[in-house]
Design a protein around this motif. Structure first.
Motif, short mmCIF file in Angstrom:
data_model
loop_
_atom_site.label_atom_id
_atom_site.label_comp_id
_atom_site.label_asym_id
_atom_site.label_seq_id
_atom_site.Cartn_x
_atom_site.Cartn_y
_atom_site.Cartn_z
N GLU A 110 64.81 95.08 58.25
CA GLU A 110 65.46 94.30 57.20
C GLU A 110 64.89 94.71 55.85
O GLU A 110 65.04 95.85 55.46
CB GLU A 110 65.35 92.81 57.50
CG GLU A 110 66.08 92.42 58.78
CD GLU A 110 65.97 90.96 59.13
OE1 GLU A 110 65.48 90.16 58.31
OE2 GLU A 110 66.38 90.62 60.24
N SER A 111 64.22 93.83 55.14
CA SER A 111 63.73 94.18 53.80
C SER A 111 62.22 94.41 53.75
O SER A 111 61.63 94.40 52.67
CB SER A 111 64.12 93.09 52.80
OG SER A 111 63.49 91.87 53.16
N GLY A 161 59.73 98.86 42.73
CA GLY A 161 61.02 98.48 42.16
C GLY A 161 62.02 99.61 42.11
O GLY A 161 62.97 99.55 41.36
N THR A 162 61.81 100.65 42.90
CA THR A 162 62.73 101.79 42.90
C THR A 162 63.45 101.87 44.23
O THR A 162 63.15 101.13 45.16
CB THR A 162 61.97 103.10 42.64
OG1 THR A 162 61.07 103.31 43.72
CG2 THR A 162 61.24 103.07 41.33
N ASN A 184 50.93 103.45 46.07
CA ASN A 184 52.31 103.89 46.27
C ASN A 184 53.26 102.70 46.30
O ASN A 184 54.34 102.73 45.69
CB ASN A 184 52.46 104.69 47.57
CG ASN A 184 52.02 106.13 47.43
OD1 ASN A 184 51.87 106.64 46.33
ND2 ASN A 184 51.81 106.77 48.56
N VAL A 185 52.87 101.64 47.00
CA VAL A 185 53.71 100.43 47.02
C VAL A 185 53.86 99.90 45.61
O VAL A 185 54.97 99.57 45.17
CB VAL A 185 53.11 99.36 47.96
CG1 VAL A 185 53.88 98.04 47.83
CG2 VAL A 185 53.09 99.83 49.41
N ALA A 199 60.45 98.75 48.07
CA ALA A 199 61.47 99.74 48.41
C ALA A 199 61.10 100.46 49.70
O ALA A 199 59.93 100.57 50.07
CB ALA A 199 61.62 100.75 47.28
N SER A 200 62.10 100.95 50.40
CA SER A 200 61.90 101.69 51.64
C SER A 200 61.14 102.99 51.38
O SER A 200 61.32 103.64 50.35
CB SER A 200 63.27 102.01 52.25
OG SER A 200 63.11 102.71 53.45
N LEU A 201 60.30 103.35 52.32
CA LEU A 201 59.57 104.62 52.23
C LEU A 201 60.56 105.76 52.43
O LEU A 201 61.39 105.70 53.33
CB LEU A 201 58.51 104.64 53.34
CG LEU A 201 57.43 105.68 53.29
CD1 LEU A 201 56.57 105.52 52.05
CD2 LEU A 201 56.55 105.54 54.53
N PRO A 202 60.50 106.81 51.61
CA PRO A 202 61.40 107.95 51.82
C PRO A 202 61.21 108.54 53.22
O PRO A 202 60.10 108.57 53.76
CB PRO A 202 60.97 108.96 50.75
CG PRO A 202 60.34 108.12 49.69
CD PRO A 202 59.67 106.97 50.42
#
Length: 166
Positions: free
Chosen positions: A148-149, A73-74, A67-68, A105-108
């Motif tokens: 943060e990121s 990149g989305t 998944n990562v 990207a952050s997890l939904p």
């Protein structure tokens, strides 16, 4: 100075507790790297845990790490570089504790909400619709946060019933 057998046993017990098998890796979010890492994890823990526990760990990690890799990149920011993943797995008395961090990207928001196995017609399900259900079903103490990121995900894969009694 004479040694006390009881003190030696206590010291040995503490040393054993601190040397439980551990796996740590920093890797790039790439499908081949994920496959290689899963093989390395299997190699590292094959003598320490049952095939059942190792299979469940591998399935959960394959879902999470892929998944990562797939969604790196989305979302909030499309990246010009491949995100890095930090993975740590520690064997403890009741299973394998895992901590994963990544700068993808952050997890939904809805990913870690409790899931139930979909009962709709299978052709209507989205591709990969079982991933987070499997992760939740095969783990304990699943938690996620973003700071943060970086994403932080932690969970435990319990030992198989017969393995926990040893």
């Amino acid at each position: 100075m004479t040694s006390n057998p009881r003190q030696n046993a206590e010291i040995q017990g503490r040393a054993t507790a601190r040397t439980q098998p551990m796996f740590h890796r920093v890797l790039r979010a790439h499908p081949q790297t994920v496959r290689d890492t899963l093989g390395d994890i299997r190699q590292r823990f094959r003598e320490d845990v049952s095939e059942d526990t190792l299979g469940r760990l591998e399935l959960v990690l394959a879902e999470v790490l892929n998944n990562v890799t797939e969604h790196a990149g989305t979302g909030d920011a499309v990246r010009s570089r491949t995100p890095s993943i930090h993975l740590c797995i520690v064997r403890h008395d009741s299973g394998l504790a895992c901590a994963i961090t990544d700068d993808g990207a952050s997890l939904p928001d809805d990913c870690i909400l409790p899931r139930i196995l979909p009962t709709a017609e299978f052709p209507d399900l989205p591709e990969g619709g079982f991933g987070w259900y499997l992760i939740q079903d095969l783990t304990q103490a699943l938690c996620y946060y973003r700071e943060e990121s970086r994403n932080f995900l932690a969970f435990s894969v319990p030992f198989a019933y017969d393995e926990a009694s040893h």
